[in-house]
Design a protein around this motif. Structure first.
Motif, PDB file in Angstrom:
ATOM      1  N   ASN A  29       0.860  -1.180   0.000  1.00 13.03           N
ATOM      2  CA  ASN A  29       0.000   0.000   0.000  1.00 13.03           C
ATOM      3  C   ASN A  29       0.903   1.238   0.000  1.00 13.03           C
ATOM      4  OD1 ASN A  29      -1.480   2.287   0.940  1.00 13.03           O
ATOM      5  ND2 ASN A  29      -3.040   0.919   1.781  1.00 13.03           N
ATOM      6  N   PRO A  30       0.982   1.952  -1.141  1.00 19.86           N
ATOM      7  CA  PRO A  30       1.870   3.110  -1.203  1.00 19.86           C
ATOM      8  C   PRO A  30       1.641   4.118  -0.076  1.00 19.86           C
ATOM      9  CG  PRO A  30       1.093   2.573  -3.390  1.00 19.86           C
ATOM     10  CD  PRO A  30       0.334   1.703  -2.433  1.00 19.86           C
ATOM     11  N   GLN A  31       0.391   4.378   0.254  1.00 18.51           N
ATOM     12  CA  GLN A  31       0.076   5.343   1.307  1.00 18.51           C
ATOM     13  C   GLN A  31       0.690   4.926   2.640  1.00 18.51           C
ATOM     14  OE1 GLN A  31      -1.825   8.273   0.601  1.00 18.51           O
ATOM     15  NE2 GLN A  31      -0.879   8.828   2.529  1.00 18.51           N
ATOM     16  N   THR A  83      10.161   1.760  -6.882  1.00 18.28           N
ATOM     17  CA  THR A  83       9.188   0.768  -6.443  1.00 18.28           C
ATOM     18  C   THR A  83       8.844  -0.157  -7.608  1.00 18.28           C
ATOM     19  OG1 THR A  83       7.380   2.311  -6.897  1.00 18.28           O
ATOM     20  CG2 THR A  83       8.246   2.271  -4.658  1.00 18.28           C
ATOM     21  N   LEU A 116       4.555   5.250   2.465  1.00 14.67           N
ATOM     22  CA  LEU A 116       4.962   6.662   2.476  1.00 14.67           C
ATOM     23  C   LEU A 116       4.742   7.297   3.842  1.00 14.67           C
ATOM     24  CD1 LEU A 116       3.601   7.739  -1.021  1.00 14.67           C
ATOM     25  CD2 LEU A 116       6.010   7.462  -0.364  1.00 14.67           C
ATOM     26  N   LEU A 118       2.053  10.350  -3.320  1.00 15.99           N
ATOM     27  CA  LEU A 118       3.198  11.168  -2.929  1.00 15.99           C
ATOM     28  C   LEU A 118       2.930  12.638  -3.213  1.00 15.99           C
ATOM     29  CD1 LEU A 118       6.082  11.268  -1.815  1.00 15.99           C
ATOM     30  CD2 LEU A 118       6.907  10.891  -4.156  1.00 15.99           C
ATOM     31  N   TRP A 146       2.427   5.344  -7.227  1.00 14.12           N
ATOM     32  CA  TRP A 146       3.109   5.944  -6.074  1.00 14.12           C
ATOM     33  C   TRP A 146       3.145   7.463  -6.195  1.00 14.12           C
ATOM     34  CZ3 TRP A 146       5.394   3.361  -1.854  1.00 14.12           C
ATOM     35  CH2 TRP A 146       5.282   1.963  -1.906  1.00 14.12           C
ATOM     36  N   LEU A 199      12.257   7.445  -5.229  1.00  9.65           N
ATOM     37  CA  LEU A 199      11.517   6.196  -5.105  1.00  9.65           C
ATOM     38  C   LEU A 199      11.916   5.252  -6.222  1.00  9.65           C
ATOM     39  CD1 LEU A 199       9.683   8.025  -3.342  1.00  9.65           C
ATOM     40  CD2 LEU A 199       7.734   6.845  -4.308  1.00  9.65           C
ATOM     41  N   SER A 228       8.140   5.346 -12.743  1.00  9.30           N
ATOM     42  CA  SER A 228       6.866   5.748 -12.129  1.00  9.30           C
ATOM     43  C   SER A 228       5.644   5.056 -12.714  1.00  9.30           C
ATOM     44  CB  SER A 228       6.683   7.255 -12.264  1.00  9.30           C
ATOM     45  OG  SER A 228       6.547   7.597 -13.635  1.00  9.30           O
ATOM     46  N   ASP A 275      10.347   9.768  -8.808  1.00 10.21           N
ATOM     47  CA  ASP A 275       9.912   8.380  -8.838  1.00 10.21           C
ATOM     48  C   ASP A 275      10.492   7.742 -10.091  1.00 10.21           C
ATOM     49  OD1 ASP A 275       8.707   5.916  -8.794  1.00 10.21           O
ATOM     50  OD2 ASP A 275       6.668   6.667  -8.542  1.00 10.21           O
TER      51      ASP A 275
END
Length: 173
Positions: A6-8, A96, A11, A36, A32, A94, A27, A24
């Motif tokens: 879960n990106p939230q 990811t 972060l 962000l 994300w 980032l 991206s 990112d």
């Protein structure tokens, strides 16, 4: 953390200031970037991807959500100076679900380090080894990334589970 990444939630662990500048790498369409951008309301996010299509989708999504602090850059971060960003220009980078796709992970981490300001952080999230969701992809062992980080004099601040299928790593310049 439990469940899918879960990106939230990830972060939230970084305790970010609203005015930070972030990039990112890889991206995609902004999974994300959007959360962000909402956290960095007074900052700026560079969304960098090698493909135009996901960047175009990200631009549309950001516009729909009234997000105006995102700049997209079509580029290959697996090349020297591939992000097209200036040296020491970001507080946060980032990476990811990116490194498993890269042939030369060291160049990508070197590029991340190059654009980080002193004391800046790099957040890396990638697939765990025995992941039943995507058995066809080649995993990136966290040990390999920690070794590259040490070679680049990046401090390992924290290692964590980013859901049941991903590992996370926070590195400091």
């Amino acid at each position: 953390m439990s469940g899918f990444v879960n990106p939230q939630e990830v972060l939230d662990q970084l305790k970010l200031k609203e005015s930070l500048v972030a990039a990112d790498f890889g991206s995609g369409s902004g999974g994300w970037v959007i959360p962000l951008a909402k956290k960095l309301a007074e900052g700026k996010i560079y969304a960098i991807d090698i493909l135009e299509e996901p960047l175009s989708a990200l631009k549309s999504r950001a516009k729909l959500e009234n997000i105006f602090n995102v700049e997209t850059i079509q580029s290959n971060v697996e090349e020297i100076r591939g992000s097209k960003l200036t040296d020491s220009s970001c507080d946060l980078v980032l990476m990811t679900n990116l490194l498993f796709e890269c042939d030369d992970k060291k160049i990508v981490l070197e590029e991340g380090k190059r654009v980080l300001k002193p004391g800046g952080k790099m957040l890396i999230v990638d697939w765990k080894k025995d992941n039943p969701l995507t058995p066809e992809i080649e995993r990136v062992p966290i040990e390999d990334i920690k070794k590259i980080a040490q070679e680049l004099d990046l401090e390992i601040e924290r290692e964590f589970d980013a859901g049941i299928y991903h590992w996370g790593l926070i590195l400091v310049e």
